[in-house]
Design an enzyme around this catalytic site. Sequence first.
Site, PDB file in Angstrom:
ATOM      1  N   SER A  64      19.946  61.508  47.608  1.00 37.11           N
ATOM      2  CA  SER A  64      18.861  62.422  47.998  1.00 37.11           C
ATOM      3  C   SER A  64      19.351  63.761  48.518  1.00 37.11           C
ATOM      4  O   SER A  64      18.550  64.689  48.674  1.00 37.11           O
ATOM      5  CB  SER A  64      17.983  61.785  49.069  1.00 37.11           C
ATOM      6  OG  SER A  64      17.255  60.718  48.521  1.00 37.11           O
ATOM      7  N   LYS A  67      18.410  66.765  46.723  1.00 38.65           N
ATOM      8  CA  LYS A  67      17.072  67.333  46.849  1.00 38.65           C
ATOM      9  C   LYS A  67      17.102  68.722  47.485  1.00 38.65           C
ATOM     10  O   LYS A  67      16.219  69.546  47.230  1.00 38.65           O
ATOM     11  CB  LYS A  67      16.178  66.395  47.676  1.00 38.65           C
ATOM     12  CG  LYS A  67      15.876  65.080  46.964  1.00 38.65           C
ATOM     13  CD  LYS A  67      15.148  64.087  47.871  1.00 38.65           C
ATOM     14  CE  LYS A  67      14.905  62.764  47.146  1.00 38.65           C
ATOM     15  NZ  LYS A  67      14.388  61.697  48.028  1.00 38.65           N
ATOM     16  N   TYR A 239      13.501  61.565  56.442  1.00 38.64           N
ATOM     17  CA  TYR A 239      12.356  60.688  56.233  1.00 38.64           C
ATOM     18  C   TYR A 239      11.665  60.420  57.569  1.00 38.64           C
ATOM     19  O   TYR A 239      11.424  61.342  58.337  1.00 38.64           O
ATOM     20  CB  TYR A 239      12.788  59.374  55.564  1.00 38.64           C
ATOM     21  CG  TYR A 239      13.647  59.602  54.358  1.00 38.64           C
ATOM     22  CD1 TYR A 239      13.197  60.400  53.314  1.00 38.64           C
ATOM     23  CD2 TYR A 239      14.904  59.043  54.268  1.00 38.64           C
ATOM     24  CE1 TYR A 239      13.982  60.609  52.193  1.00 38.64           C
ATOM     25  CE2 TYR A 239      15.697  59.261  53.150  1.00 38.64           C
ATOM     26  CZ  TYR A 239      15.231  60.043  52.130  1.00 38.64           C
ATOM     27  OH  TYR A 239      16.007  60.266  51.043  1.00 38.64           O
TER      28      TYR A 239
END
Lengths: 303, 303, 303, 303
Positions: A64, A67, A239
């Site tokens: 991730s 990203k 997150y």
Amino acid sequence: MADLTSILHRLDRDARDGDDWGEVARYIPELAEVNPAQFAISVALADGRLLEAGDCDVPFSVQSITKVFTLAIALGRSGDQLWTRVGREPSGRAFNSIVQLEQEDGRPRNPFINAGAIVTTDEVLGRRQPREALGEIISFVRAAAGSEDIFINDAVAASETAYGHRNFALAHFLASRDNLRNTPEKVLGTYFHHCALEMTTGQLAMAGRFLVDGPAMPQLVSPRRIRRLNALMLTCGHYDGSGDFAYRVGIPGKSGVGGGILAIVPGQASIAVWSPGLNRYGNSHKGTEALARLTTRMNWTIF
Amino acid sequence: MADLTSILHRLDRDARDGDDWGEVARYIPELAEVNPAQFAISVALADGRLLEAGDCDVPFSVQSITKVFTLAIALGRSGDQLWTRVGREPSGRAFNSIVQLEQEDGRPRNPFINAGAIVTTDEVLGRRQPREALGEIISFVRAAAGSEDIFINDAVAASETAYGHRNFALAHFLASRDNLRNTPEKVLGTYFHHCALEMTTGQLAMAGRFLVDGPAMPQLVSPRRIRRLNALMLTCGHYDGSGDFAYRVGIPGKSGVGGGILAIVPGQASIAVWSPGLNRYGNSHKGTEALARLTTRMNWTIF
Amino acid sequence: MADLTSILHRLDRDARDGDDWGEVARYIPELAEVNPAQFAISVALADGRLLEAGDCDVPFSVQSITKVFTLAIALGRSGDQLWTRVGREPSGRAFNSIVQLEQEDGRPRNPFINAGAIVTTDEVLGRRQPREALGEIISFVRAAAGSEDIFINDAVAASETAYGHRNFALAHFLASRDNLRNTPEKVLGTYFHHCALEMTTGQLAMAGRFLVDGPAMPQLVSPRRIRRLNALMLTCGHYDGSGDFAYRVGIPGKSGVGGGILAIVPGQASIAVWSPGLNRYGNSHKGTEALARLTTRMNWTIF
Amino acid sequence: MADLTSILHRLDRDARDGDDWGEVARYIPELAEVNPAQFAISVALADGRLLEAGDCDVPFSVQSITKVFTLAIALGRSGDQLWTRVGREPSGRAFNSIVQLEQEDGRPRNPFINAGAIVTTDEVLGRRQPREALGEIISFVRAAAGSEDIFINDAVAASETAYGHRNFALAHFLASRDNLRNTPEKVLGTYFHHCALEMTTGQLAMAGRFLVDGPAMPQLVSPRRIRRLNALMLTCGHYDGSGDFAYRVGIPGKSGVGGGILAIVPGQASIAVWSPGLNRYGNSHKGTEALARLTTRMNWTIF
């Protein structure tokens, strides 16, 4: 900076002291089989130096963390238009939740949860073929890192595709709400491949320098955009553990399920840490601990 | 029964009186282009007679009503094992919600919402090819209806596939929670085709007779299973409008987005009604109204 | 009916055979201290007879079963106006969930979850004092049961008040959405008291006869309303286990956290069963099992 | 600093130019009747000076901004123990949502949503009477501001109590999950009063100086705690608009429904802005705009 070097080596020794390495991600064999008892940290300073400790020569799956790079590229291509398709708010949910996507009618909360990154990837893709878009992403990362020696692990990308039902669910849901321009298969083909990039912590710390506004740094995006990318990393980069990371570490960061974290000290440093075992939020357990100690010791905080 | 015949004709006239036909489903062209100002009602009685009124010779897309037939087949193949994969509770949600699926970890609430029917279809499929499973489903429906003149509309099935991102999202989510044995593509290929069956209300009322426990009825499932299928239709057959349907109509029923409803008067009659305009729950507007009047006039209620 | 009598005694023996009595409710001492190893069943038949087995002379706290009586009274006072304040759909949630109340903007899903019963109680209260409203409720129950020997347990009501924070949360939330006419304190004072009614299974079975449309039954509400109350009991009477109860038992019923269940065989019988241990839905464990066997043996089903 | 003074006056003029002042809060008359067409901004600099523009002499209801002061006091009393009762994550929800509270079993996501601030107030209260706790809160604010001329508006507190059903719902829910030590009435009595504090922007900017780590600032909490309070303000200070505020304004801030915002430039300045009309997140519309321009012009960002 003898001091920083010795701090890094101390962090490396401390990491190897404790028994609790956390749990590695289990959803694909390539991640499940990684030995959790590894640790590396690299710091790229504004003056151009790179200081490191631990398993710095082991490439790992950045997952991730890409990203951040694809978001930078998507903003470069589309500017603020991107925000009509994806939000900028912390999600208060797990990285792969589909609940919020239904409740908010197909507009992902931010570009760092999976649904948001799938939209960002669709934007990077535009009307191109996956090969072209992936070429741009790799070129961007290599330029940022100042290294040509960065590659995609095709076996990881293949496994992600084979086990990627949750991401297919997210992509089809986005398509059902008219928030994909390309087919789910095409977008996810691109997405799974850029998530399968591998780097050492040294390469990642170097690649992160484009987020440090400083004279010796690669100028890939404007200072204004640097600040905004850092703001998004702070509020959404971990997150459902983003608030805790901001509270304890105090600088912007983006984690990946492979156990890497890229963290930025604005104007001063780009830090990459890696330890594959994860905490309950899905972020590197030892990596987060090491960053918390490092920023405390160096008084590196944005607050 | 002169009385019932005249009631049906009265219902047909009343349906054509009001202007508010509701809105037809818009998600595929084949449904969006249907003229909403149509109405038909057919009643198959325990004594073998079929009484009808309205547009009884117009075949329509039965859509979700096939979920009753596939559930009966799945229970025939797997018995109560099926309930490890799907629940029996009303959902309190829209027919295509993915929220609950995430909250309940991939086990759909009941076999009549889309996610549950996808699981049921997977069970009917077993290790077979879609063609074989579809053959069994069509044979079952034809045997129940006592008519070979029932077919799948391939154009509808093709459109469902082309516009079926939400169902692909549901299927991939189920797969991500290990609740599909076949690939999403294979299960949905079967699912979209059996939903594309077309019948007239007469054929549908005849086909529904297997849910009426009576001597002249086709004995396709046991009396015990008939009761349980009726219980599920009552509590779950109209999505988030099931409670209202039970309250106002008072008998088990299953609706489809094509505007059809199959309703059962236990031991007495199988009723099919059709009017393509939908109410806010996604169930036939005029069809529901007609059924409420019919059951009141005939004192057909299970309560 | 020798047959039914022997079935009831058999059910009583079977109930005492197994060890798993379920768990009694723990939230107030009066319920927590009840011995779980008790069982009683009473059937009031349309011909006027009352057949019983087990601990039929032990009064128990009927709790949520009073929601059926207060709903009947509220509909008698307000008619269909009530439905502007409360819905008729199964909730798909626990009996005391506040989530749905927020999502649906303060209109409870149905009158049998706590939030809905608080609204119903508010409607029964009207502009009166709690004492008057409670007087009407008790009079209604006594008239239905044909017994003056039915009372409120004040100690239970006091405990409910002391430990009733969740219900206070629901009531204040309703007030914040303008769905209470009286203060939360006044409504809950009434609510906690009517939930604290105590009856034996014999009294409860007799009291439930007003829901059986038959010549020998007390005519407290119209036949049409009887059917609608039964429909609501079927779809919503067992909280998040309503679908399962309909599937396995096959008749309308309403459970209480004290371990009682009132179940209706339309036109034929009112059944009360009691065993204080609960299953995972919060409904009587042994009571549900006994009802499932009874309806199977007697072929008592509405489907 | 002539420059900053002229920027502030320019912001004041610009604020008065546009017609769209946003909507004032409507839930109590005291807020509903405030004229939306007002604007004030004050900056307290690390060197001790206070620069201002606009309606700086108008006291306004600071409302949720007091959550920062009560959090500082609660941490002073209980240290990290507080975090067992309340989290540190952005909520992704409205300020008064009860949904998340149920989903996370009574532990509020962070101390800046209402539920979290009620817990914080409970912690400040401890075993004391509301009067004592309020005395400590006012003393803290006055000491921070260097002004005795700061008071609670009793009429506002009374209205909050009268219209505070949603907060009573939250408090009772917390009590039902054993996360309140005092009664809901006692905690909310304290909560409503400290939210009813009134200040001018000048007083608020001065009071905020304890969050600026600098030699001329009041040393009410440790530098480490200052950083952590700032981190929480950044990730959670603007409810469901926190990510947007971080992205556009780029510094920690806390808003109140009265239209005030307190924002901190670490090491440099405490800023108070006020304009009573709110945007869709419930934060001051013109106030947010002014802060975005100010931080851009002054290059005040933490990123």
